[in-house]
Design a protein around this motif. Structure first.
Motif, PDB file in Angstrom:
ATOM      1  N   UNK A  93       0.826  -1.202   0.000  1.00  0.00           N
ATOM      2  CA  UNK A  93       0.000   0.000   0.000  1.00  0.00           C
ATOM      3  C   UNK A  93       0.863   1.256   0.000  1.00  0.00           C
ATOM      4  N   UNK A  94       0.269   2.349  -0.434  1.00  0.00           N
ATOM      5  CA  UNK A  94       0.974   3.627  -0.497  1.00  0.00           C
ATOM      6  C   UNK A  94       0.906   4.282   0.878  1.00  0.00           C
ATOM      7  N   UNK A  95       1.977   4.167   1.659  1.00  0.00           N
ATOM      8  CA  UNK A  95       1.992   4.715   3.014  1.00  0.00           C
ATOM      9  C   UNK A  95       2.621   6.084   3.025  1.00  0.00           C
ATOM     10  N   UNK A  96       1.981   7.011   3.744  1.00  0.00           N
ATOM     11  CA  UNK A  96       2.531   8.347   3.934  1.00  0.00           C
ATOM     12  C   UNK A  96       1.968   8.917   5.230  1.00  0.00           C
ATOM     13  N   UNK A  97       2.524  10.021   5.654  1.00  0.00           N
ATOM     14  CA  UNK A  97       2.114  10.631   6.916  1.00  0.00           C
ATOM     15  C   UNK A  97       0.661  11.077   6.873  1.00  0.00           C
ATOM     16  N   UNK A  98       0.176  11.446   5.705  1.00  0.00           N
ATOM     17  CA  UNK A  98      -1.227  11.870   5.564  1.00  0.00           C
ATOM     18  C   UNK A  98      -2.177  10.711   5.881  1.00  0.00           C
ATOM     19  N   UNK A  99      -1.881   9.523   5.410  1.00  0.00           N
ATOM     20  CA  UNK A  99      -2.718   8.352   5.665  1.00  0.00           C
ATOM     21  C   UNK A  99      -2.795   8.047   7.155  1.00  0.00           C
ATOM     22  N   UNK A 100      -1.659   8.039   7.823  1.00  0.00           N
ATOM     23  CA  UNK A 100      -1.620   7.754   9.258  1.00  0.00           C
ATOM     24  C   UNK A 100      -2.294   8.877  10.036  1.00  0.00           C
ATOM     25  N   UNK A 101      -2.062  10.117   9.631  1.00  0.00           N
ATOM     26  CA  UNK A 101      -2.678  11.259  10.312  1.00  0.00           C
ATOM     27  C   UNK A 101      -4.198  11.176  10.227  1.00  0.00           C
ATOM     28  N   UNK A 102      -4.699  10.798   9.074  1.00  0.00           N
ATOM     29  CA  UNK A 102      -6.145  10.661   8.913  1.00  0.00           C
ATOM     30  C   UNK A 102      -6.689   9.577   9.849  1.00  0.00           C
ATOM     31  N   UNK A 103      -6.003   8.449   9.951  1.00  0.00           N
ATOM     32  CA  UNK A 103      -6.441   7.358  10.831  1.00  0.00           C
ATOM     33  C   UNK A 103      -6.423   7.761  12.303  1.00  0.00           C
ATOM     34  N   UNK A 104      -5.509   8.651  12.679  1.00  0.00           N
ATOM     35  CA  UNK A 104      -5.388   9.086  14.074  1.00  0.00           C
ATOM     36  C   UNK A 104      -6.066  10.429  14.336  1.00  0.00           C
ATOM     37  N   UNK A 105      -6.777  10.944  13.341  1.00  0.00           N
ATOM     38  CA  UNK A 105      -7.481  12.230  13.456  1.00  0.00           C
ATOM     39  C   UNK A 105      -6.547  13.354  13.897  1.00  0.00           C
ATOM     40  N   UNK A 106      -5.457  13.474  13.184  1.00  0.00           N
ATOM     41  CA  UNK A 106      -4.485  14.528  13.472  1.00  0.00           C
ATOM     42  C   UNK A 106      -3.902  15.022  12.158  1.00  0.00           C
ATOM     43  N   UNK A 107      -2.817  15.765  12.227  1.00  0.00           N
ATOM     44  CA  UNK A 107      -2.191  16.305  11.023  1.00  0.00           C
ATOM     45  C   UNK A 107      -0.890  15.564  10.716  1.00  0.00           C
ATOM     46  N   UNK A 108      -0.474  15.563   9.457  1.00  0.00           N
ATOM     47  CA  UNK A 108       0.805  14.937   9.101  1.00  0.00           C
ATOM     48  C   UNK A 108       1.988  15.573   9.835  1.00  0.00           C
ATOM     49  N   UNK A 109       1.904  16.863  10.096  1.00  0.00           N
ATOM     50  CA  UNK A 109       2.993  17.542  10.807  1.00  0.00           C
ATOM     51  C   UNK A 109       3.148  16.978  12.219  1.00  0.00           C
ATOM     52  N   UNK A 110       2.031  16.695  12.896  1.00  0.00           N
ATOM     53  CA  UNK A 110       2.112  16.120  14.247  1.00  0.00           C
ATOM     54  C   UNK A 110       2.687  14.709  14.203  1.00  0.00           C
ATOM     55  N   UNK A 111       2.386  13.961  13.148  1.00  0.00           N
ATOM     56  CA  UNK A 111       2.955  12.609  12.982  1.00  0.00           C
ATOM     57  C   UNK A 111       4.464  12.734  12.819  1.00  0.00           C
ATOM     58  N   UNK A 112       4.897  13.596  11.931  1.00  0.00           N
ATOM     59  CA  UNK A 112       6.332  13.771  11.692  1.00  0.00           C
ATOM     60  C   UNK A 112       7.053  14.272  12.939  1.00  0.00           C
ATOM     61  N   UNK A 113       6.431  15.204  13.662  1.00  0.00           N
ATOM     62  CA  UNK A 113       7.029  15.744  14.881  1.00  0.00           C
ATOM     63  C   UNK A 113       7.175  14.659  15.947  1.00  0.00           C
TER      64      UNK A 113
END
Length: 183
Positions: A93-113
């Motif tokens: 699957x195409x994994x990126x911070x946006x996908x994980x952020x959506x699943x955790x109801x947050x932003x990609x920036x918070x995932x990266x941080x």
């Protein structure tokens, strides 16, 4: 001992009977009584409870992250493990911070941080898990490099063979020979 369910589903087995603990409800267990406590959680839905012993100091037991605080999101402590397990099981699957952020109801920036504070990068985790999956797939199945690349979600521009050798110190051909020799 007092058990208080904080988040998620919990099952308590006591004297041969199992019951579900409700969130924010406490149950008292007499001293020296044997119990089984099952915390039901998943990758993106944590479960936790507090155990309070006779000394009055609560101890948190969690399957997943602890309670949220102002600085640290509840999912942050186990983010690397959640991403690693998910990518390993579904590498194509195409994994990126946006996908994980959506699943955790947050932003990609918070995932990266959150990953940065743990000394990790999202792309590094994905690359590592795809290489690990490539190792397991190449040991189990006789696949061409192109098929293996598709199975593990390796980009068409990336050189799987060179990256595999750099990471493990052996070539895919060596793994194939070991598999054929009955490893």
């Amino acid at each position: 001992m007092r058990i208080t369910s904080c988040h998620g589903e919990h099952a308590l087995t006591r004297r041969g009977f199992t019951r579900t603990l409700r969130t924010d409800r406490a149950i008292d267990i007499p001293a020296f009584e044997s119990i089984d406590l099952q915390l039901g959680g998943s990758v993106f839905s944590a479960s936790s409870c507090y155990l309070e012993l006779a000394d009055g100091n609560p101890k948190e037991i969690a399957l997943g992250p602890s309670h949220p605080s102002a600085e640290t999101p509840s999912w942050a402590p186990l983010l690397r493990d959640m991403i690693s397990g998910t990518v390993f099981h579904r590498p194509q699957e195409n994994w990126n911070a946006q996908t994980v952020a959506h699943a955790l109801s947050t932003t990609p920036e918070r995932i990266r941080t959150a990953l940065f504070t743990q000394g990790m990068a999202f792309t590094h985790i994905c690359r590592t898990q795809r290489l690990m999956r490539a190792l397991f797939e190449s040991i189990q199945f006789k696949l061409s490099v192109a098929d293996l690349r598709d199975r593990v979600g390796w980009g068409s521009k990336g050189d799987l063979e060179a990256s595999f050798y750099d990471w493990f110190g052996v070539s895919l051909q060596t793994v194939a020979r070991l598999r054929d020799d009955g490893l």
